[in-house]
Write a protein that holds these residues in place. Structure first.
Motif, PDB file in Angstrom:
ATOM      1  N   VAL A 266      37.477  24.438   2.249  1.00  0.00           N
ATOM      2  CA  VAL A 266      37.141  23.288   3.087  1.00  0.00           C
ATOM      3  C   VAL A 266      35.896  23.578   3.909  1.00  0.00           C
ATOM      4  O   VAL A 266      34.999  22.737   4.036  1.00  0.00           O
ATOM      5  CB  VAL A 266      38.330  22.901   3.985  1.00  0.00           C
ATOM      6  N   ASP A 267      35.796  24.784   4.463  1.00  0.00           N
ATOM      7  CA  ASP A 267      34.601  25.168   5.226  1.00  0.00           C
ATOM      8  C   ASP A 267      33.342  25.050   4.369  1.00  0.00           C
ATOM      9  O   ASP A 267      32.314  24.536   4.814  1.00  0.00           O
ATOM     10  CB  ASP A 267      34.728  26.619   5.721  1.00  0.00           C
ATOM     11  N   ARG A 268      33.432  25.554   3.142  1.00  0.00           N
ATOM     12  CA  ARG A 268      32.265  25.536   2.254  1.00  0.00           C
ATOM     13  C   ARG A 268      31.801  24.104   2.003  1.00  0.00           C
ATOM     14  O   ARG A 268      30.594  23.808   2.028  1.00  0.00           O
ATOM     15  CB  ARG A 268      32.616  26.210   0.925  1.00  0.00           C
ATOM     16  N   ILE A 269      32.749  23.214   1.773  1.00  0.00           N
ATOM     17  CA  ILE A 269      32.404  21.824   1.477  1.00  0.00           C
ATOM     18  C   ILE A 269      31.842  21.128   2.714  1.00  0.00           C
ATOM     19  O   ILE A 269      30.819  20.437   2.650  1.00  0.00           O
ATOM     20  CB  ILE A 269      33.634  21.076   0.937  1.00  0.00           C
ATOM     21  N   PHE A 270      32.482  21.329   3.855  1.00  0.00           N
ATOM     22  CA  PHE A 270      31.990  20.666   5.065  1.00  0.00           C
ATOM     23  C   PHE A 270      30.579  21.125   5.420  1.00  0.00           C
ATOM     24  O   PHE A 270      29.754  20.335   5.878  1.00  0.00           O
ATOM     25  CB  PHE A 270      32.933  20.947   6.236  1.00  0.00           C
ATOM     26  N   ALA A 271      30.307  22.402   5.216  1.00  0.00           N
ATOM     27  CA  ALA A 271      28.973  22.917   5.519  1.00  0.00           C
ATOM     28  C   ALA A 271      27.914  22.336   4.586  1.00  0.00           C
ATOM     29  O   ALA A 271      26.717  22.456   4.857  1.00  0.00           O
ATOM     30  CB  ALA A 271      28.962  24.442   5.435  1.00  0.00           C
ATOM     31  N   SER A 272      28.342  21.683   3.497  1.00  0.00           N
ATOM     32  CA  SER A 272      27.411  21.054   2.561  1.00  0.00           C
ATOM     33  C   SER A 272      27.019  19.642   2.986  1.00  0.00           C
ATOM     34  O   SER A 272      26.097  19.062   2.411  1.00  0.00           O
ATOM     35  CB  SER A 272      28.040  20.993   1.156  1.00  0.00           C
ATOM     36  N   TRP A 273      27.732  19.070   3.955  1.00  0.00           N
ATOM     37  CA  TRP A 273      27.390  17.719   4.394  1.00  0.00           C
ATOM     38  C   TRP A 273      25.971  17.705   4.953  1.00  0.00           C
ATOM     39  O   TRP A 273      25.596  18.566   5.755  1.00  0.00           O
ATOM     40  CB  TRP A 273      28.319  17.260   5.506  1.00  0.00           C
ATOM     41  N   PRO A 274      25.159  16.743   4.582  1.00  0.00           N
ATOM     42  CA  PRO A 274      23.840  16.627   5.216  1.00  0.00           C
ATOM     43  C   PRO A 274      23.998  16.247   6.691  1.00  0.00           C
ATOM     44  O   PRO A 274      24.954  15.549   7.060  1.00  0.00           O
ATOM     45  CB  PRO A 274      23.167  15.484   4.444  1.00  0.00           C
ATOM     46  N   ARG A 275      23.081  16.712   7.500  1.00  0.00           N
ATOM     47  CA  ARG A 275      23.097  16.302   8.902  1.00  0.00           C
ATOM     48  C   ARG A 275      22.900  14.791   8.984  1.00  0.00           C
ATOM     49  O   ARG A 275      22.138  14.211   8.236  1.00  0.00           O
ATOM     50  CB  ARG A 275      21.996  17.014   9.677  1.00  0.00           C
ATOM     51  N   GLY A 276      23.597  14.185   9.913  1.00  0.00           N
ATOM     52  CA  GLY A 276      23.520  12.734  10.049  1.00  0.00           C
ATOM     53  C   GLY A 276      24.491  11.984   9.168  1.00  0.00           C
ATOM     54  O   GLY A 276      24.499  10.749   9.169  1.00  0.00           O
ATOM     55  N   ASN A 277      25.323  12.707   8.408  1.00  0.00           N
ATOM     56  CA  ASN A 277      26.327  12.087   7.543  1.00  0.00           C
ATOM     57  C   ASN A 277      27.724  12.455   8.009  1.00  0.00           C
ATOM     58  O   ASN A 277      27.938  13.520   8.595  1.00  0.00           O
ATOM     59  CB  ASN A 277      26.157  12.539   6.088  1.00  0.00           C
ATOM     60  N   PHE A 278      28.676  11.556   7.715  1.00  0.00           N
ATOM     61  CA  PHE A 278      30.072  11.823   8.058  1.00  0.00           C
ATOM     62  C   PHE A 278      30.968  11.184   7.005  1.00  0.00           C
ATOM     63  O   PHE A 278      30.682  10.093   6.512  1.00  0.00           O
ATOM     64  CB  PHE A 278      30.408  11.242   9.437  1.00  0.00           C
ATOM     65  N   ASP A 279      32.056  11.867   6.676  1.00  0.00           N
ATOM     66  CA  ASP A 279      32.994  11.376   5.669  1.00  0.00           C
ATOM     67  C   ASP A 279      34.124  10.624   6.362  1.00  0.00           C
ATOM     68  O   ASP A 279      34.950  11.225   7.044  1.00  0.00           O
ATOM     69  CB  ASP A 279      33.556  12.543   4.855  1.00  0.00           C
ATOM     70  N   SER A 280      34.149   9.305   6.194  1.00  0.00           N
ATOM     71  CA  SER A 280      35.156   8.467   6.840  1.00  0.00           C
ATOM     72  C   SER A 280      36.312   8.109   5.913  1.00  0.00           C
ATOM     73  O   SER A 280      37.124   7.261   6.267  1.00  0.00           O
ATOM     74  CB  SER A 280      34.512   7.171   7.353  1.00  0.00           C
TER      75      SER A 280
END
Length: 645
Positions: A266-280
């Motif tokens: 989960v950490d690995r995937i979350f760290a892949s999110w681009p800045r300014g994006n959020f998974d709703s």
């Protein structure tokens, strides 16, 4: 000076917080700017009555009739009175209200319990000496490895957290002290307000386009509490042994996943999110979408897919509710985890709580106690699902068009849905300020003519530059995963009903239940919004108001170009460079620039894993389409000049 001294004192308090006797008293501290957003609307446009999305302005003679029924507002029929009191409450909710999510974020997820600490955040803010920042850089308190990247103790990380000039508190992150503990929560302003990089003052309604939400959560000690927002195909893939066995809701033995293995992934995937994006979305996929602005007037239906389309303020109350009813408390979905994820309720609760940061909330399988029984003993809100201040509407546990999350945030002492209605009404008063780049009215007018000639008004028409429609994903051509994110809700869909707006919280027995009008809806549009049936799902045509403040562009935020021509998310936010609005808009309408942006995005191997490409929306205003460079620049002038008035 007095305010600065008080704020600095709070920062010092946070530094010395551990065990301080003063913290035994409950307190809440949040940054609320003194400046007002531009509100050019006349009184009749700001105040009046919203009746299931129908607006009746204060100067309309019908308001008096509708407002009185034996001397009372006809709230029992669904009317919401919008006056100065409600608007003041809306602003307060926007900046300060957490609905108790500090418990989930701090005690369960452990967002400041690992390498990112409150003490170091406070030190970083104090070091600004009141100057403010658009990106608070915080030193890590310890080494940590996430995926193939190791962060060292003392290394400065880009949080994207904004701090307004003159403030010693982070924007949209209220600090709560209670019972000897310091907790951090999230309000609307963390994502939907930002600091102007030039003035360091707050721009209300503009998205925080460099908020590093994914990394902030990856640094938490129990990011796995949010596992439904990651690419987790099955929890069974993370079961190493039967040492963590529980009894599920059907009385069968079931194993919990290994907490360390699940946490690492989960950490690995979350760290892949681009800045300014959020998974709703809670679809067991990583689908972070660009954080939207809050220049909401006329921009219905709401949400990337237009899923918030009915109820008060034409669905805006439902969309505002989404943040706190789902995004800030994954425990709230326990009653429908089987239908949505194929995960038994007990396994679901046990997975979230087995590595909780606060031992009070940490579930231990060795106790041989069901996770639901354990949670009931420690739940701070025992009368509802999850830990946030939530109310179960009449259709619960089913979801509905008016409550796509199934639950409604409402605090005791307020009326049902009142805070959602208040922040919706207040957001509808926000109008973006003019861009920092000066644009002459003549150039903007010339650009408008080119915009019309290019056919853009087929979708971006009217006062708010949207036709308020949902377009099928295969027509738009953008990455389709987000368009299908709500598909499984079809299994638990119910009738859209709400309690009357004058119902007090807690909800009394026999409270009046209202059917929410849906007769005005296009059924095919609803199917597209939720990807129900055989629908491919779709994306809502957004308003173009405030484009100067909302780069990068498209639903995935993948169209990004920096001030010096830096390409793609890899070349901009990935390197701490904020995308330039003009250059990014050029890449939106010029196919040569877009190809370069898409190619640059492919150089970051993390972006495909979170479905970010910058592809689609192939509507061009460039040389190949017969437009000159001067005409293209004129269109950019026009787009950057857009405000509601």
């Amino acid at each position: 000076m007095k305010k600065a001294a008080i704020a600095l004192g709070i920062a010092v308090l946070l530094l010395l917080a551990a065990g301080a006797a003063l913290l035994l008293r409950r307190g809440e501290y949040a940054a609320v700017p003194d400046n007002e957003a531009v509100k050019p609307y006349k009184a009749s446009e700001r105040t009046g009555i919203d009746w299931w999305g129908r607006w009746i302005g204060a100067d309309d003679g019908r308001v008096k009739t509708l407002s009185t029924a034996n001397g009372r507002l006809r709230e029992e029929d669904g009317a919401v009175l919008v006056d100065d009191r409600l608007l003041r409450l809306g602003k307060e909710v926007f900046y300060k209200e957490t609905f108790g999510n500090e418990v989930f974020l701090t005690d369960i997820m452990g967002i400041v319990d690992g390498p990112l600490t409150l003490a170091n955040i406070a030190k970083a803010i104090a070091a600004l000496r009141g100057e403010g920042t658009t990106n608070l850089r915080v030193p890590l308190a310890e080494d940590v490895t996430i995926g193939d990247r190791t962060y060292k103790k003392g290394e400065l990380i880009d949080t994207g957290i904004d701090v307004p000039k003159g403030s010693y508190l982070p924007l949209g992150m209220p600090i709560v002290t209670d019972g000897g503990r310091v907790r951090v929560g999230i309000s609307c302003a963390a994502c939907h307000a930002t600091v102007d990089p030039q003035t360091k003052k707050v721009v209300e309604g503009a998205p925080n386009n460099d908020l590093n939400a994914g990394l902030l959560m990856a640094l938490a000690t129990n990011s796995a509490a949010y596992f439904t927002h990651a690419n987790i195909r099955s929890l069974r893939d993370y079961i190493d042994s039967l040492d963590r066995t529980i009894v599920d809701s059907r009385g069968r033995k079931a194993a919990l996943p290994d907490p360390e293995r699940l946490e690492r992934e989960v950490d690995r995937i979350f760290a892949s999110w681009p800045r300014g994006n959020f998974d709703s979305t809670i679809d067991m996929k990583a689908n972070p979408a660009q954080i939207p602005d809050s220049f909401t007037r006329g921009d219905h239906p709401y949400g990337w897919s237009g899923f918030a389309a009915v109820g008060p303020f034409r669905g805006l109350s439902a969309f505002s509710n989404n943040v706190h009813a789902q995004n800030a408390d994954s425990l709230a979905q326990a009653e429908i985890s089987e239908a949505l994820f194929g995960i038994d309720k007990e396994v679901y609760l046990g997975t979230i709580l087995q590595n909780a940061a606060n031992p009070r909330y940490r579930y231990r399988p060795t106790t041989k106690e069901k996770p639901s029984v354990f949670f009931a003993k420690v739940d701070p809100t025992p009368d509802t699902v999850g830990v946030n201040q939530l109310v179960a509407p009449p259709q619960f546990p089913k979801v509905s068009l008016v409550a796509p999350d199934g639950l409604i945030v409402s605090e005791p002492g307020y009326r049902f849905n009142e805070q959602n209605n208040a922040v919706a009404a207040w957001q509808n008063t926000l109008n973006p300020p003019p861009p920092n780049e000066r644009i002459s009215p003549e150039k903007a007018a010339q650009g408008r003519k080119v915009f019309v000639r290019a056919g853009c008004i087929r979708c971006h028409a009217g006062a708010y530059l949207t036709n308020n429609r949902v377009i099928a994903a295969d027509v738009v051509g953008t990455e389709p995963s987000r368009a299908k994110a709500l598909k499984k809700t079809e299994k638990v869909f119910g009738e859209p009903v709400l309690y009357a707006p004058n119902t007090p919280v807690p909800i009394p027995k026999g409270a009046k239940v209202l059917k929410v009008p849906t007769h005005q809806l296009d059924r095919e549009q609803i199917r597209l919004s939720f990807a129900h049936g055989d629908s491919p799902g779709g994306y809502k045509v957004p308003s173009l108001i405030g484009l100067a403040w909302s780069a990068p562009y498209l639903h995935d935020g993948g169209v990004a170009v920096g001030p010096n021509g830096e390409l793609g998310l890899a070349g901009t936010v990935g390197k701490g460079i904020v995308p330039d609005a003009r250059n990014s808009l050029r890449a939106l309408i010029d196919r040569t620039w877009r190809q370069r942006v898409i190619a640059a995005n492919t150089t970051d191997p993390a972006l495909p894993t979170v479905h970010v490409t910058g592809e689609g929306h192939r509507y061009w205003i460039d040389r190949q389409a017969g437009f000159t460079k001067e005409e293209q620049e004129a269109v950019l002038d026009y787009l950057l000049s857009l405000t509601s008035r």
